[in-house]
Design an enzyme around this catalytic site. Structure first.
Site, PDB file in Angstrom:
ATOM      1  N   SER A  67      17.917  48.556 -34.170  1.00  0.00           N
ATOM      2  CA  SER A  67      16.860  48.263 -33.211  1.00  0.00           C
ATOM      3  C   SER A  67      15.684  47.563 -33.894  1.00  0.00           C
ATOM      4  CB  SER A  67      16.431  49.553 -32.514  1.00  0.00           C
ATOM      5  OG  SER A  67      15.716  49.296 -31.335  1.00  0.00           O
ATOM      6  N   ASP A 211      21.281  49.267 -27.224  1.00  0.00           N
ATOM      7  CA  ASP A 211      20.545  49.639 -28.431  1.00  0.00           C
ATOM      8  C   ASP A 211      21.374  50.493 -29.386  1.00  0.00           C
ATOM      9  OD1 ASP A 211      18.518  51.275 -30.091  1.00  0.00           O
ATOM     10  OD2 ASP A 211      17.272  49.783 -29.106  1.00  0.00           O
TER      11      ASP A 211
END
Length: 741
Positions: A67, A211
């Site tokens: 991320s 994610d």
């Protein structure tokens, strides 16, 4: 005694051997792996750690991240220095980037006129209403990353980057981690950072990714597989929250991500030689406006480990150092060839028109990224990925599109104003209904005055487009009358049925030229008096007209409601060619109207608005039914009705006019405003002759208004008091709420 001497010899030998082994180990260069955890805005702390690493002269041999950790790590791995990464992050408007907020100037003229009046827009999936999968498509995020990583576009094996790199995403179908180490670096980072509900999932080949923090927020285990000797792990996540502290959707997501790390009793931390945990628990994953404080927290935590970092660096005397600073790419490229894939319902001409590029023409990477906004604002594509295959200053352009599967939408709005009263608005929009590139938008306004508008447009981007408009508009009000003896005002009803076929060319969605044929059916009457033709009312007009219509338009306002800057120009030439001639007195005539206005910001709270509006009728006779009528308040008047403070609706009337308006607007609290407005107008059958004999401001009609306004999720809410010094019998309080339609 001999045994004791032998035992002592063995102990001394073992101690010396172990000490020598430690010395040899210290002399042996270690391969350093650096792992950055995810954590949204808290991941900015990784930049501070990189600064301390550089101060210790430590060379990193491998970087892995998830991320935001992937974003920061990839920037460093691609060759940027820690200082450059700091500058890059500080310069990015994350709210604008992550929400796909795009300047209004990129909206098409069709969208500026038809898509900025709705409270709610919902996709229609089958026979059901759907909801957006996320707040943002993530196109701005990809565009930014693509520009930042352009210098390593040619590297598709991330182990060949200046520092080898990998990042983690999550397969949305299986929930398992996916290691991304090949392909487009920009797309890999975009995939790793696809925070659920915030950014749309990323499509990579046939796999949909979200994610990486969902599956593996701290990929230390994968770093161990890269044959590194020493792992530095930087973790910016906090401890698991108590239920009373979980009060938003993003905090729920943050808690879910924390499960991966802290739910396993810190299992990954046992695999780390040097663990850095910046104190960022006071920050949230969306605190993108606190970048400097978070970066400083990372630097502070790493400085506490500076001696260990220097000790590691001392073993790397033979290691190479990072390359010099990356210089942003500002040169222009000539497009040699281009390929477009993924477009089924939109032609290559449309895509070229939207992206505004031409073969064998030069364009910079920054400009091309900005041009993508023209296509993004259309909402026709889920994603637009591209690659410049560079050969010096000549490139082959590869564009890969993913179309938005939603082609039908239901949109809703509501509005109240003094003329049309309370109205609800229902819109049905259907894209690529009959042809590629086309869009149908049908409005039905219901309430005190029913209206509709149907727009069909074939959009070819910056190439010539074609459209059909059909509109019905009606209202009922009272107007001042001098035509009937003993009557000060009469009931007035007006109906307009318009059909318009046109072609339109636009330049960069800011300027448009259109030409077409227009049909109008005008009915205007009063119920106060009977006539020979109708025993219940008197008609002023009930005719069909055929007209030639040409328009030149410009719209550069930064917002539809309460703009801070920009200009609006609308010049219209209309020639009335023929009529069914209800009054038996029609002869062809023309009218030219030019409206120019702009708003300028004087300070953070104060702005100035100026408008010039005028029209002239080219005819040698009186035009009772097509005179310009000034008076009243509103932003949705049609035909020749013109709002003017200080006078009642349609109180001033002639076949030509000249009007100026100026206002000061002051923002006194957040999105709340107070304003003062002054307008002046000359109304005459020959304005030019009038001005030759009388000064404008000395003889102009005048009107003023003061008001308070608020910019709300329902649209603008406006309360104004209007008066005129010479029209002493008139004053009015006006109230409106909602987007104008």
């Amino acid at each position: 005694m001999l045994k004791k001497i032998l035992l002592l010899f063995i102990l001394i030998h073992s101690f010396v051997f172990s000490q020598q082994k430690e010395i040899d180990t210290l002399k042996t260069p270690k391969k350093i792996g650096l792992v950055f955890s995810g954590g949204g805005a808290k991941g900015f702390a990784h930049i501070g750690v990189l600064k301390a690493i550089e101060e210790a002269n430590l060379q990193v041999d491998y970087i892995g991240g998830t991320s935001m950790g992937a974003a920061v790590g990839a920037l460093y791995a691609s060759g940027y220095t820690a200082s450059q990464v700091d500058s890059i992050i500080m310069a990015i408007d994350f709210e604008k980037m992550l929400t796909d907020k795009i300047d209004r100037k990129y909206n098409s003229f069709f969208d500026k006129k038809n898509n900025e009046k709705y409270l709610l827009s919902l996709p229609i999936k089958g026979f059901k209403l759907g909801l957006p999968i996320a707040l943002s498509k993530g196109q701005n995020t990809y565009n930014t990353l693509s520009e930042l990583f352009h210098h390593v576009d040619h590297i598709t094996d991330f182990s060949k980057l200046p520092i080898p790199f990998f990042c983690i995403a999550t397969n949305i179908e299986t929930g398992k981690q996916v290691e991304l180490n090949t392909g487009s670096l920009a797309l890999a980072v975009r995939s790793s950072a696809s925070l659920p509900t915030l950014l749309n999932p990323s499509q990579l080949d046939s796999v949909m990714l979200i994610d990486g923090g969902i599956a593996n927020n701290f990929p230390v285990d994968l770093m161990r597989t890269k044959k590194v000797d020493y792992v530095i792990g930087v973790d910016v996540q906090g401890n698991l929250k108590k239920q009373q502290n979980i009060d938003s959707a993003l905090k729920v997501i943050d808690q879910i991500i924390n499960f991966q790390l802290y739910g396993n009793e810190y299992a990954e931390l046992q695999k780390i030689e040097l663990y850095v945990h910046p104190e960022v628990t006071e920050f949230e994953i969306i605190d993108f406006d606190k970048k400097r404080a978070i970066i400083d927290a990372g630097y502070k935590a790493a400085k506490e480990k500076i001696e260990e970092l220097k000790k590691l660096a001392s073993q790397q005397k033979n290691q190479t150092t990072l390359a010099s600073k990356i210089i942003p790419d500002s040169k222009e490229y000539e497009i040699n060839n281009y390929t477009i894939s993924g477009a089924k319902n939109y032609t290559r001409r449309y895509i070229r028109g939207k992206l505004d590029f031409k073969k064998n023409k030069k364009i910079s990477l920054k400009q091309f990224n900005q041009n993508i906004n023209y296509a993004t604002t259309s909402n026709n594509f889920k994603s637009i990925y591209y690659n410049f295959k560079e050969n010096d200053s000549v490139v082959d352009l590869d564009i890969r599109l993913t179309e938005n599967p939603d082609s039908r939408f239901l949109k809703l709005g509501i509005h109240y104003d003094p003329l049309y009263n309370l109205s609800g608005l229902v819109n049905y929009t259907h894209k690529h209904l009959l042809l590629n590139n086309d869009v149908l938008s049908a409005d039905l306004a219901f309430g005190d005055n029913t209206r509709y508008a149907v727009n069909y447009f074939i959009d070819n981007g910056h190439f010539l487009g074609y459209g059909i408009l059909s509109r019905f508009n009606q209202f009922e009000t009272t107007i001042k009358s001098n035509s009937f003896i003993g009557v000060n005002q009469i009931n007035f009803e007006y109906e307009d049925f318009t059909n318009y076929i046109y072609t339109q060319a636009n330049y960069k969605n800011m300027y448009a030229l259109s030409l077409g044929i227009e049909h109008k059916h005008i009915r205007s009457f009063t119920n106060n008096f009977a006539s020979v033709k109708d025993d219940s009312r008197t008609f002023f007009d009930d005719s069909h007209y055929l007209n030639l219509l040409a328009k030149i338009e410009a719209d550069t306002y930064d917002k539809k409601s309460f703009p801070d800057q920009g200009v609006l120009i609308n010049a219209t030439w209309r020639t009335f060619l023929s009529s069914t001639d209800f009054g038996n007195d029609f002869r062809p005539f023309s009218q030219l109207r030019i409206l120019m206005e702009g708003r300028w910001t004087l300070s953070d709270r104060l702005s100035f608005f100026a408008q010039g509006d005028g029209a002239v009728s080219i005819t040698h006779r009186e035009l009772d039914n097509f005179n310009y009528s000034l008076g009243g308040y509103g932003e949705n008047y049609i035909n020749n009705f013109i709002p003017f403070y200080g006078y009642g609706f349609s109180e001033l009337e002639a076949n030509s006019f000249l009007k100026t308006t100026g206002s000061l607007r002051y923002r006194f609290y957040k999105k709340n405003y107070v304003s003062f407005i002054a307008n002046y107008a000359l109304i005459a059958d020959d304005v030019i002759e009038f001005l030759e004999h009388k000064p404008f401001f000395t003889n102009a009609n005048t009107g003023y208004a003061i008001g308070v306004s608020s910019d709300t999720f329902l649209g603008p809410i406006d309360l104004k008091y209007s008066w005129s010094p010479e029209n002493k019998k008139f004053s009015a309080i006006y109230f409106s709420a909602g987007f104008w339609f």
